[in-house]
Enzyme design. Structure first.
Site, PDB file in Angstrom:
ATOM      1  N   ASP A 280       0.858  -1.184   0.000  1.00 13.29           N
ATOM      2  CA  ASP A 280       0.000   0.000   0.000  1.00 13.29           C
ATOM      3  C   ASP A 280       0.901   1.244   0.000  1.00 13.29           C
ATOM      4  O   ASP A 280       1.946   1.285   0.656  1.00 13.29           O
ATOM      5  CB  ASP A 280      -0.908  -0.003   1.237  1.00 13.29           C
ATOM      6  CG  ASP A 280      -2.042   0.997   1.117  1.00 13.29           C
ATOM      7  OD1 ASP A 280      -3.195   0.569   0.966  1.00 13.29           O
ATOM      8  OD2 ASP A 280      -1.770   2.224   1.170  1.00 13.29           O
TER       9      ASP A 280
ATOM     10  N   ASN B   9     -12.980  -3.367   2.110  1.00 13.05           N
ATOM     11  CA  ASN B   9     -13.929  -2.254   2.162  1.00 13.05           C
ATOM     12  C   ASN B   9     -14.792  -2.277   0.901  1.00 13.05           C
ATOM     13  O   ASN B   9     -14.272  -2.362  -0.215  1.00 13.05           O
ATOM     14  CB  ASN B   9     -13.184  -0.917   2.247  1.00 13.05           C
ATOM     15  CG  ASN B   9     -12.436  -0.754   3.566  1.00 13.05           C
ATOM     16  OD1 ASN B   9     -12.908  -1.217   4.600  1.00 13.05           O
ATOM     17  ND2 ASN B   9     -11.278  -0.109   3.525  1.00 13.05           N
TER      18      ASN B   9
ATOM     19  N   GLY C 273     -15.639   3.133   3.611  1.00 11.38           N
ATOM     20  CA  GLY C 273     -14.403   3.874   3.377  1.00 11.38           C
ATOM     21  C   GLY C 273     -13.687   3.494   2.101  1.00 11.38           C
ATOM     22  O   GLY C 273     -12.507   3.827   1.931  1.00 11.38           O
ATOM     23  N   GLN C 274     -14.383   2.810   1.196  1.00  4.24           N
ATOM     24  CA  GLN C 274     -13.722   2.449  -0.067  1.00  4.24           C
ATOM     25  C   GLN C 274     -13.434   3.710  -0.874  1.00  4.24           C
ATOM     26  O   GLN C 274     -14.313   4.559  -1.059  1.00  4.24           O
ATOM     27  CB  GLN C 274     -14.597   1.494  -0.889  1.00  4.24           C
ATOM     28  CG  GLN C 274     -13.901   1.029  -2.156  1.00  4.24           C
ATOM     29  CD  GLN C 274     -14.683  -0.022  -2.945  1.00  4.24           C
ATOM     30  OE1 GLN C 274     -15.825  -0.358  -2.612  1.00  4.24           O
ATOM     31  NE2 GLN C 274     -14.056  -0.534  -3.990  1.00  4.24           N
TER      32      GLN C 274
ATOM     33  N   HIS D 287     -10.147  -4.795  -3.696  1.00  3.77           N
ATOM     34  CA  HIS D 287      -8.820  -5.010  -3.104  1.00  3.77           C
ATOM     35  C   HIS D 287      -8.968  -5.475  -1.671  1.00  3.77           C
ATOM     36  O   HIS D 287      -9.843  -5.009  -0.951  1.00  3.77           O
ATOM     37  CB  HIS D 287      -7.957  -3.744  -3.163  1.00  3.77           C
ATOM     38  CG  HIS D 287      -8.623  -2.525  -2.602  1.00  3.77           C
ATOM     39  ND1 HIS D 287      -9.546  -1.793  -3.312  1.00  3.77           N
ATOM     40  CD2 HIS D 287      -8.510  -1.914  -1.404  1.00  3.77           C
ATOM     41  CE1 HIS D 287      -9.965  -0.778  -2.583  1.00  3.77           C
ATOM     42  NE2 HIS D 287      -9.369  -0.834  -1.405  1.00  3.77           N
TER      43      HIS D 287
ATOM     44  N   HIS E 139      -7.010  -5.552   1.918  1.00  5.75           N
ATOM     45  CA  HIS E 139      -5.878  -5.044   2.693  1.00  5.75           C
ATOM     46  C   HIS E 139      -5.361  -6.194   3.562  1.00  5.75           C
ATOM     47  O   HIS E 139      -6.151  -6.821   4.283  1.00  5.75           O
ATOM     48  CB  HIS E 139      -6.324  -3.927   3.639  1.00  5.75           C
ATOM     49  CG  HIS E 139      -6.862  -2.698   2.970  1.00  5.75           C
ATOM     50  ND1 HIS E 139      -6.115  -1.542   2.837  1.00  5.75           N
ATOM     51  CD2 HIS E 139      -8.067  -2.430   2.425  1.00  5.75           C
ATOM     52  CE1 HIS E 139      -6.856  -0.616   2.232  1.00  5.75           C
ATOM     53  NE2 HIS E 139      -8.041  -1.124   1.974  1.00  5.75           N
TER      54      HIS E 139
HETATM   55  P1  5GP Z   1      -9.768   1.689   0.326  1.00  6.05           P
HETATM   56  O1  5GP Z   1      -9.951   2.872   1.240  1.00  6.05           O
HETATM   57  O2  5GP Z   1     -10.378   1.926  -1.028  1.00  6.05           O
HETATM   58  O3  5GP Z   1     -10.162   0.391   0.955  1.00  6.05           O
HETATM   59  O4  5GP Z   1      -8.203   1.569   0.147  1.00  6.05           O
HETATM   60  C1  5GP Z   1      -7.484   2.092  -0.907  1.00  6.05           C
HETATM   61  C2  5GP Z   1      -6.019   1.927  -0.551  1.00  6.05           C
HETATM   62  O5  5GP Z   1      -5.265   2.117  -1.714  1.00  6.05           O
HETATM   63  C3  5GP Z   1      -5.517   2.939   0.484  1.00  6.05           C
HETATM   64  O6  5GP Z   1      -4.969   2.242   1.587  1.00  6.05           O
HETATM   65  C4  5GP Z   1      -4.459   3.741  -0.285  1.00  6.05           C
HETATM   66  O7  5GP Z   1      -3.360   4.073   0.522  1.00  6.05           O
HETATM   67  C5  5GP Z   1      -4.085   2.786  -1.391  1.00  6.05           C
HETATM   68  N1  5GP Z   1      -3.664   3.430  -2.632  1.00  6.05           N
HETATM   69  C6  5GP Z   1      -4.299   4.438  -3.298  1.00  6.05           C
HETATM   70  N2  5GP Z   1      -3.646   4.746  -4.435  1.00  6.05           N
HETATM   71  C7  5GP Z   1      -2.593   3.902  -4.495  1.00  6.05           C
HETATM   72  C8  5GP Z   1      -1.547   3.727  -5.461  1.00  6.05           C
HETATM   73  O8  5GP Z   1      -1.453   4.407  -6.482  1.00  6.05           O
HETATM   74  N3  5GP Z   1      -0.621   2.766  -5.203  1.00  6.05           N
HETATM   75  C9  5GP Z   1      -0.694   1.978  -4.067  1.00  6.05           C
HETATM   76  N4  5GP Z   1       0.266   1.053  -3.904  1.00  6.05           N
HETATM   77  N5  5GP Z   1      -1.668   2.106  -3.159  1.00  6.05           N
HETATM   78  C10 5GP Z   1      -2.606   3.065  -3.366  1.00  6.05           C
END
Ligand code: 5GP
Length: 114
Positions: A30, A87, A93-94, A100, A102
């Site tokens: 991440d 998420n 919080g997506q 994806h 985590h």
């Molecule tokens: P969500 O909140 O959608 O469950 O999580 C999205 C995750 O993607 C966040 O933890 C954020 O830090 C990560 N993220 C967003 N953009 C990028 C990116 O360009 N590269 C990587 N490696 N992680 C990303």
């Protein structure tokens, strides 16, 4: 569905450290880690979130879970414990609309989440 940054990563158009990869999924760190280990596991197929999965995605969804465990073992947090978070939707919080998981660990994680 709209293309996302994770779609570009899945297709190899954006370089990341590929910690795990198979025919179905890719895992990479991440960008903004919330724990000593914070890895994202994404399907190569563009799917918005788990609510968008269909019966035809059974093998991909299973591979995603197996990949989370493989990442935990590879990064040495299998003994101490791992949290896998999916998420789905705004209230959850997506922020990136490509499924994806985590994979978090390397420190004690509090519960419940905020
Ligand atoms: P969500 O909140 O959608 O469950 O999580 C999205 C995750 O993607 C966040 O933890 C954020 O830090 C990560 N993220 C967003 N953009 C990028 C990116 O360009 N590269 C990587 N490696 N992680 C990303």
């Amino acid at each position: 569905m709209e293309d996302t940054i994770f779609g570009k990563i899945a297709r190899g158009e954006i370089a990341v450290e590929r910690l795990y990869e198979d025919e179905w999924v890719v895992a990479f760190p991440d960008l903004s880690p919330q724990a000593p280990v914070h890895v994202l596991v994404i399907p190569k197929k563009p799917v918005k979130n788990i609510l968008d999965l269909g019966p035809e995605d059974r093998e991909m969804a299973g591979s995603l879970l197996l990949a989370c465990a493989a990442v935990a073992r590879k990064l040495g947090i299998d003994a101490s414990g791992v949290r896998v978070v999916l998420n789905a939707g705004t209230d959850a919080g997506q922020t990136v609309w490509h499924l994806h998981a985590h994979v978090l660990g390397g420190r004690p994680l509090s519960w419940p989440p905020g």
